[in-house]
Design a protein around this motif. Structure first.
Motif, PDB file in Angstrom:
ATOM      1  N   ASP A  41       0.836  -1.204   0.000  1.00 15.36           N
ATOM      2  CA  ASP A  41       0.000   0.000   0.000  1.00 15.36           C
ATOM      3  C   ASP A  41       0.871   1.255   0.000  1.00 15.36           C
ATOM      4  O   ASP A  41       0.517   2.271   0.601  1.00 15.36           O
ATOM      5  CB  ASP A  41      -0.943  -0.007   1.204  1.00 15.36           C
ATOM      6  N   ALA A  42       2.003   1.190  -0.694  1.00 12.41           N
ATOM      7  CA  ALA A  42       2.973   2.286  -0.700  1.00 12.41           C
ATOM      8  C   ALA A  42       2.402   3.519  -1.377  1.00 12.41           C
ATOM      9  O   ALA A  42       1.606   3.420  -2.318  1.00 12.41           O
ATOM     10  CB  ALA A  42       4.248   1.842  -1.418  1.00 12.41           C
ATOM     11  N   PRO A  43       2.821   4.703  -0.927  1.00 11.49           N
ATOM     12  CA  PRO A  43       2.495   5.932  -1.661  1.00 11.49           C
ATOM     13  C   PRO A  43       3.385   6.056  -2.893  1.00 11.49           C
ATOM     14  O   PRO A  43       4.143   5.127  -3.216  1.00 11.49           O
ATOM     15  CB  PRO A  43       2.781   7.029  -0.633  1.00 11.49           C
ATOM     16  N   LEU A  44       3.313   7.195  -3.576  1.00 11.86           N
ATOM     17  CA  LEU A  44       4.139   7.377  -4.771  1.00 11.86           C
ATOM     18  C   LEU A  44       5.620   7.300  -4.435  1.00 11.86           C
ATOM     19  O   LEU A  44       6.402   6.682  -5.165  1.00 11.86           O
ATOM     20  CB  LEU A  44       3.814   8.720  -5.433  1.00 11.86           C
ATOM     21  N   ILE A  45       6.026   7.937  -3.334  1.00 10.46           N
ATOM     22  CA  ILE A  45       7.424   7.916  -2.892  1.00 10.46           C
ATOM     23  C   ILE A  45       7.465   7.330  -1.488  1.00 10.46           C
ATOM     24  O   ILE A  45       6.807   7.832  -0.584  1.00 10.46           O
ATOM     25  CB  ILE A  45       8.031   9.330  -2.896  1.00 10.46           C
ATOM     26  N   GLY A  46       8.230   6.269  -1.327  1.00 13.63           N
ATOM     27  CA  GLY A  46       8.338   5.638  -0.020  1.00 13.63           C
ATOM     28  C   GLY A  46       7.842   4.208  -0.060  1.00 13.63           C
ATOM     29  O   GLY A  46       7.307   3.729  -1.061  1.00 13.63           O
ATOM     30  N   SER A  47       8.034   3.508   1.043  1.00 16.66           N
ATOM     31  CA  SER A  47       7.635   2.106   1.137  1.00 16.66           C
ATOM     32  C   SER A  47       6.270   1.995   1.803  1.00 16.66           C
ATOM     33  O   SER A  47       5.735   2.960   2.345  1.00 16.66           O
ATOM     34  CB  SER A  47       8.676   1.323   1.940  1.00 16.66           C
ATOM     35  N   GLY A  48       5.716   0.779   1.744  1.00 24.30           N
ATOM     36  CA  GLY A  48       4.408   0.529   2.338  1.00 24.30           C
ATOM     37  C   GLY A  48       4.316  -0.880   2.869  1.00 24.30           C
ATOM     38  O   GLY A  48       5.204  -1.714   2.642  1.00 24.30           O
ATOM     39  N   VAL A 251      -3.205   5.040 -14.397  1.00 25.77           N
ATOM     40  CA  VAL A 251      -1.989   4.903 -13.582  1.00 25.77           C
ATOM     41  C   VAL A 251      -1.493   6.272 -13.146  1.00 25.77           C
ATOM     42  O   VAL A 251      -1.097   6.472 -11.984  1.00 25.77           O
ATOM     43  CB  VAL A 251      -0.903   4.147 -14.374  1.00 25.77           C
ATOM     44  N   PHE A 252      -1.512   7.235 -14.055  1.00 23.27           N
ATOM     45  CA  PHE A 252      -1.086   8.599 -13.732  1.00 23.27           C
ATOM     46  C   PHE A 252      -1.934   9.197 -12.613  1.00 23.27           C
ATOM     47  O   PHE A 252      -1.408   9.808 -11.675  1.00 23.27           O
ATOM     48  CB  PHE A 252      -1.170   9.473 -14.995  1.00 23.27           C
ATOM     49  N   GLN A 253      -3.239   9.030 -12.707  1.00 24.35           N
ATOM     50  CA  GLN A 253      -4.124   9.575 -11.676  1.00 24.35           C
ATOM     51  C   GLN A 253      -3.865   8.932 -10.320  1.00 24.35           C
ATOM     52  O   GLN A 253      -3.789   9.619  -9.299  1.00 24.35           O
ATOM     53  CB  GLN A 253      -5.584   9.378 -12.078  1.00 24.35           C
ATOM     54  N   ARG A 254      -3.733   7.605 -10.293  1.00 20.39           N
ATOM     55  CA  ARG A 254      -3.501   6.918  -9.034  1.00 20.39           C
ATOM     56  C   ARG A 254      -2.155   7.311  -8.414  1.00 20.39           C
ATOM     57  O   ARG A 254      -2.054   7.513  -7.205  1.00 20.39           O
ATOM     58  CB  ARG A 254      -3.543   5.404  -9.252  1.00 20.39           C
ATOM     59  N   ALA A 255      -1.136   7.439  -9.227  1.00 20.80           N
ATOM     60  CA  ALA A 255       0.208   7.699  -8.709  1.00 20.80           C
ATOM     61  C   ALA A 255       0.412   9.165  -8.354  1.00 20.80           C
ATOM     62  O   ALA A 255       0.841   9.489  -7.245  1.00 20.80           O
ATOM     63  CB  ALA A 255       1.253   7.245  -9.719  1.00 20.80           C
ATOM     64  N   PHE A 256       0.112  10.065  -9.286  1.00 20.29           N
ATOM     65  CA  PHE A 256       0.501  11.463  -9.127  1.00 20.29           C
ATOM     66  C   PHE A 256      -0.598  12.351  -8.560  1.00 20.29           C
ATOM     67  O   PHE A 256      -0.303  13.435  -8.053  1.00 20.29           O
ATOM     68  CB  PHE A 256       0.978  12.027 -10.466  1.00 20.29           C
ATOM     69  N   GLN A 257      -1.841  11.936  -8.670  1.00 16.76           N
ATOM     70  CA  GLN A 257      -2.925  12.755  -8.142  1.00 16.76           C
ATOM     71  C   GLN A 257      -3.461  12.210  -6.816  1.00 16.76           C
ATOM     72  O   GLN A 257      -3.818  12.991  -5.934  1.00 16.76           O
ATOM     73  CB  GLN A 257      -4.059  12.857  -9.171  1.00 16.76           C
ATOM     74  N   SER A 258      -3.528  10.875  -6.695  1.00 15.29           N
ATOM     75  CA  SER A 258      -4.046  10.275  -5.463  1.00 15.29           C
ATOM     76  C   SER A 258      -2.945   9.773  -4.538  1.00 15.29           C
ATOM     77  O   SER A 258      -3.251   9.321  -3.432  1.00 15.29           O
ATOM     78  CB  SER A 258      -4.997   9.114  -5.811  1.00 15.29           C
ATOM     79  N   ASP A 259      -1.693   9.808  -4.976  1.00 12.51           N
ATOM     80  CA  ASP A 259      -0.551   9.359  -4.170  1.00 12.51           C
ATOM     81  C   ASP A 259      -0.734   7.911  -3.703  1.00 12.51           C
ATOM     82  O   ASP A 259      -0.438   7.566  -2.564  1.00 12.51           O
ATOM     83  CB  ASP A 259      -0.355  10.281  -2.964  1.00 12.51           C
ATOM     84  N   GLN A 260      -1.204   7.058  -4.606  1.00 11.29           N
ATOM     85  CA  GLN A 260      -1.413   5.644  -4.295  1.00 11.29           C
ATOM     86  C   GLN A 260      -0.479   4.817  -5.190  1.00 11.29           C
ATOM     87  O   GLN A 260      -0.889   4.275  -6.210  1.00 11.29           O
ATOM     88  CB  GLN A 260      -2.875   5.250  -4.514  1.00 11.29           C
ATOM     89  N   GLY A 261       0.788   4.758  -4.779  1.00  9.01           N
ATOM     90  CA  GLY A 261       1.786   4.077  -5.598  1.00  9.01           C
ATOM     91  C   GLY A 261       1.521   2.594  -5.750  1.00  9.01           C
ATOM     92  O   GLY A 261       1.758   2.025  -6.822  1.00  9.01           O
ATOM     93  N   GLY A 262       1.039   1.936  -4.716  1.00 11.46           N
ATOM     94  CA  GLY A 262       0.770   0.504  -4.795  1.00 11.46           C
ATOM     95  C   GLY A 262      -0.317   0.178  -5.793  1.00 11.46           C
ATOM     96  O   GLY A 262      -0.166  -0.735  -6.621  1.00 11.46           O
ATOM     97  N   ARG A 263      -1.416   0.899  -5.757  1.00 12.68           N
ATOM     98  CA  ARG A 263      -2.511   0.649  -6.689  1.00 12.68           C
ATOM     99  C   ARG A 263      -2.125   1.041  -8.110  1.00 12.68           C
ATOM    100  O   ARG A 263      -2.525   0.374  -9.076  1.00 12.68           O
ATOM    101  CB  ARG A 263      -3.756   1.401  -6.233  1.00 12.68           C
ATOM    102  N   ALA A 264      -1.352   2.102  -8.241  1.00  9.13           N
ATOM    103  CA  ALA A 264      -0.875   2.491  -9.569  1.00  9.13           C
ATOM    104  C   ALA A 264       0.057   1.418 -10.134  1.00  9.13           C
ATOM    105  O   ALA A 264      -0.005   1.092 -11.326  1.00  9.13           O
ATOM    106  CB  ALA A 264      -0.151   3.833  -9.496  1.00  9.13           C
ATOM    107  N   ALA A 265       0.920   0.856  -9.276  1.00  3.10           N
ATOM    108  CA  ALA A 265       1.828  -0.206  -9.724  1.00  3.10           C
ATOM    109  C   ALA A 265       1.050  -1.437 -10.164  1.00  3.10           C
ATOM    110  O   ALA A 265       1.405  -2.083 -11.160  1.00  3.10           O
ATOM    111  CB  ALA A 265       2.800  -0.558  -8.600  1.00  3.10           C
TER     112      ALA A 265
END
Length: 294
Positions: A41-48, A251-265
């Motif tokens: 459940d990591a954000p765009l930057i960082g671990s989860g 993917v762009f929306q999930r990563a850069f707008q919602s800060d949900q790196g795990g779901r974007a990945a």
């Protein structure tokens, strides 16, 4: 003269090592990290924290992801096969020309391909914009109601597909021209001696010999259009972006707008698998079709 195989292997390893290192750094490592991140459940930057397949399970029940999946498939249907055959038809016409006229016409068709997407956006926004587009003034002159092309769910994808074909056809035309010029002239001379018409020559000689190039263009276009993003993102400005979602946009929306790196990945991994599977299927079908043509 005896060769030292160990020395040759060492030299080969030294020469290949820079490529392997760069390839591993810019492709293998990010890909492995992408797969690992998709299970967290990591954000765009960082671990989860590890969440298993939760990100993948949530994708299939999400309306926006389903819209993105459908729009991507729809866009591929609108662009890949029509764009390939349009480029083939144009290449056939250009191949009949000669000299400076051929070079001039080829340059006209290839020029859009070298334009950046921002310039393509401005050109077609000036043309199809509902308020000040050139095409809208032409509609007014002939008594046709204006159409909000880029703000209409019905017209958005067909319009962007047409623009994409116009933008990318130049490279496909070059590939087809290279293939047409590689066909020996003696084959056409023999067909002419047998009184073969243009249609028979196209169907029995040109098309079978051009099939490897056609399969290559289809594969390239398939991979490119599955990863569509730039045009959709730009032309959705001020419109209804959630109705025009494609997979990379999601993917762009999930990563850069919602800060949900795990779901974007997870969505990126799904797109990666789709590209691999569809490319392999396309390759197998084109190979079988080539075998059937023989």
């Amino acid at each position: 003269m005896l060769r030292n195989k160990r020395s040759e292997a060492l030299i080969a390893a030294v020469l290949v090592a820079p490529f392997v290192a760069i390839y591993g750094l810019v492709f293998i490592y990010p890909m492995v990290n992408l797969f690992i991140t998709s299970f967290t459940d990591a954000p765009l930057i960082g671990s989860g924290a590890y969440v298993g397949f939760e990100n993948y399970a949530r994708l299939w029940g999400e309306r926006r992801f389903n819209i993105a999946l459908w729009n991507t498939a729809y866009f591929v249907l609108l662009t890949v096969v029509p764009g390939t055959f349009a480029a083939f038809a144009i290449a056939l016409g250009i191949n009949r020309l000669a000299g400076r006229l051929q070079a001039f016409v080829l340059a006209l068709f290839f020029l859009p391909y070298i334009l950046p997407v921002s310039v393509v956006y401005l050109i077609w926004d000036w043309t199809l914009n509902f308020q000040f587009g050139i095409a809208m003034y032409l509609f007014d002159m002939v008594g046709i109601s204006r159409v909000p092309v880029f703000k209409s769910t019905t017209w958005f994808m067909p319009a962007v597909a047409f623009i994409t074909i116009w933008w990318t056809a130049g490279f496909s035309i070059l590939l087809f021209l290279a293939g047409l010029r590689a066909i020996p002239a003696e084959i056409y001379e023999a067909a002419a001696l047998d009184n073969a018409g243009r249609w028979a020559t196209l169907r029995r000689i040109t098309w079978p010999l051009m099939w490897p190039i056609t399969a290559l263009v289809l594969t390239i276009q398939l991979i490119l259009q599955l990863k569509i993003f730039d045009q959709v993102y730009l032309f959705s400005t001020g419109g209804r972006p959630n109705d025009n979602l494609v997979l990379v946009y999601y993917v762009f929306q999930r990563a850069f707008q919602s800060d949900q790196g795990g779901r974007a990945a997870a969505a990126a991994v799904v797109l990666f698998v789709i590209v691999i599977v569809v490319s392999v299927i396309n390759f197998q079908l084109t190979r079988l079709s080539k075998g059937g043509a023989r």
